[in-house]
Scaffold this motif. Structure first.
Motif, mmCIF file in Angstrom:
data_model
loop_
_atom_site.group_PDB
_atom_site.id
_atom_site.type_symbol
_atom_site.label_atom_id
_atom_site.label_comp_id
_atom_site.label_asym_id
_atom_site.label_seq_id
_atom_site.Cartn_x
_atom_site.Cartn_y
_atom_site.Cartn_z
ATOM 1 N N GLN A 72 0.837 -1.201 0.000
ATOM 2 C CA GLN A 72 0.000 0.000 0.000
ATOM 3 C C GLN A 72 0.864 1.240 0.000
ATOM 4 O OE1 GLN A 72 -2.315 -0.387 3.537
ATOM 5 N NE2 GLN A 72 -3.369 -2.223 2.846
ATOM 6 N N GLY A 73 0.264 2.356 -0.360
ATOM 7 C CA GLY A 73 0.964 3.618 -0.290
ATOM 8 C C GLY A 73 1.482 4.072 -1.638
ATOM 9 N N VAL A 74 2.148 5.219 -1.595
ATOM 10 C CA VAL A 74 2.688 5.841 -2.793
ATOM 11 C C VAL A 74 4.193 5.575 -2.823
ATOM 12 C CG1 VAL A 74 2.954 8.064 -3.965
ATOM 13 C CG2 VAL A 74 0.915 7.611 -2.607
ATOM 14 N N PRO A 75 4.755 5.289 -3.981
ATOM 15 C CA PRO A 75 6.208 5.075 -4.032
ATOM 16 C C PRO A 75 6.961 6.308 -3.546
ATOM 17 C CG PRO A 75 5.184 4.511 -6.132
ATOM 18 C CD PRO A 75 4.124 5.140 -5.284
ATOM 19 N N MET A 76 8.099 6.080 -2.895
ATOM 20 C CA MET A 76 8.914 7.203 -2.420
ATOM 21 C C MET A 76 10.229 7.234 -3.185
ATOM 22 S SD MET A 76 10.404 5.849 1.237
ATOM 23 C CE MET A 76 8.877 5.252 1.907
ATOM 24 N N LEU A 80 14.294 10.074 0.032
ATOM 25 C CA LEU A 80 13.403 9.878 1.174
ATOM 26 C C LEU A 80 13.623 8.504 1.789
ATOM 27 C CD1 LEU A 80 11.132 10.889 2.972
ATOM 28 C CD2 LEU A 80 9.495 10.068 1.267
ATOM 29 N N LEU A 81 13.825 7.503 0.939
ATOM 30 C CA LEU A 81 14.089 6.154 1.446
ATOM 31 C C LEU A 81 15.364 6.131 2.281
ATOM 32 C CD1 LEU A 81 13.483 3.122 1.566
ATOM 33 C CD2 LEU A 81 14.741 2.891 -0.585
ATOM 34 N N ARG A 84 14.712 7.777 5.624
ATOM 35 C CA ARG A 84 13.937 6.917 6.534
ATOM 36 C C ARG A 84 14.769 5.727 7.020
ATOM 37 N NH1 ARG A 84 7.731 7.060 4.426
ATOM 38 N NH2 ARG A 84 7.488 9.304 4.664
ATOM 39 N N MET A 85 15.652 5.226 6.180
ATOM 40 C CA MET A 85 16.533 4.142 6.615
ATOM 41 C C MET A 85 17.453 4.642 7.719
ATOM 42 S SD MET A 85 17.446 2.331 2.951
ATOM 43 C CE MET A 85 18.895 1.524 3.576
ATOM 44 N N GLY A 86 17.948 5.876 7.572
ATOM 45 C CA GLY A 86 18.796 6.473 8.608
ATOM 46 C C GLY A 86 18.040 6.636 9.909
ATOM 47 N N GLN A 87 16.777 7.058 9.831
ATOM 48 C CA GLN A 87 15.958 7.216 11.027
ATOM 49 C C GLN A 87 15.701 5.871 11.699
ATOM 50 O OE1 GLN A 87 12.492 9.157 9.444
ATOM 51 N NE2 GLN A 87 13.445 11.192 9.415
ATOM 52 N N ALA A 88 15.668 4.810 10.908
ATOM 53 C CA ALA A 88 15.444 3.474 11.462
ATOM 54 C C ALA A 88 16.736 2.836 11.962
ATOM 55 C CB ALA A 88 14.806 2.578 10.402
ATOM 56 N N GLY A 89 17.853 3.556 11.805
ATOM 57 C CA GLY A 89 19.125 3.046 12.301
ATOM 58 C C GLY A 89 19.867 2.159 11.315
ATOM 59 N N LEU A 90 19.452 2.143 10.078
ATOM 60 C CA LEU A 90 20.139 1.347 9.059
ATOM 61 C C LEU A 90 21.217 2.192 8.395
ATOM 62 C CD1 LEU A 90 17.043 -0.287 7.320
ATOM 63 C CD2 LEU A 90 18.685 -1.438 8.804
ATOM 64 N N PRO A 91 22.400 1.632 8.187
ATOM 65 C CA PRO A 91 23.433 2.386 7.469
ATOM 66 C C PRO A 91 23.038 2.563 5.996
ATOM 67 C CG PRO A 91 24.212 0.178 8.016
ATOM 68 C CD PRO A 91 22.858 0.329 8.630
ATOM 69 N N ASN A 93 22.576 2.242 2.174
ATOM 70 C CA ASN A 93 22.632 1.104 1.245
ATOM 71 C C ASN A 93 22.583 -0.258 1.925
ATOM 72 O OD1 ASN A 93 22.759 2.793 -1.049
ATOM 73 N ND2 ASN A 93 24.953 3.059 -0.714
ATOM 74 N N GLU A 94 22.130 -0.322 3.152
ATOM 75 C CA GLU A 94 22.057 -1.602 3.869
ATOM 76 C C GLU A 94 21.148 -2.585 3.136
ATOM 77 O OE1 GLU A 94 22.573 -4.661 6.442
ATOM 78 O OE2 GLU A 94 23.719 -2.817 6.326
ATOM 79 N N LEU A 95 20.021 -2.104 2.632
ATOM 80 C CA LEU A 95 19.104 -2.998 1.924
ATOM 81 C C LEU A 95 19.739 -3.512 0.641
ATOM 82 C CD1 LEU A 95 15.745 -1.091 2.464
ATOM 83 C CD2 LEU A 95 16.641 -3.035 3.751
#
Length: 105
Positions: A72-76, A80-81, A84-91, A93-95
């Motif tokens: 669901q939702g609109v692509p980002m 922005l991705l 949001r990854m930084g806010q979640a604590g992911l370094p 390009n972690e994904l």
């Protein structure tokens, strides 16, 4: 290739290749003449009549796929991705790294 070809076999192959090249040259010349013979307006009308720009069927199919997968939702965007990854604590390009590692296994 471990086979040794005789001079006659090589000459025969060369004759066949040259014969095929002459056929291809003739077909290419015919196509060039046909292209010159077709008025540009006809080409434009053909392109408009068979335009692949309408992607409505594909959009509906993708929408159905996303609904089936509970996406669901609109692509980002990428920025922005990353934010949001930084806010979640992911370094950064972690994904991406996880995907590459999974492929390498």
């Amino acid at each position: 290739m471990n086979q040794t070809l005789s001079l006659q076999q090589l000459a025969d192959r060369l004759v066949r290749v040259e014969r095929e090249m002459n056929i291809i040259r003739g077909e290419l010349m015919d196509l060039r003449q046909q292209t010159r013979a077709v008025p540009q307006a006809a080409v434009t009308q053909f392109a408009v009549a068979y335009s692949w720009a309408d992607k409505e069927i594909l959009r509906r199919w993708i929408k159905g796929l996303f609904a089936a997968l509970s996406i669901q939702g609109v692509p980002m965007g990428a920025q922005l991705l990353q934010q949001r990854m930084g806010q979640a604590g992911l370094p950064p390009n972690e994904l991406s790294r996880s995907l590459v590692e999974a492929r390498e296994e």
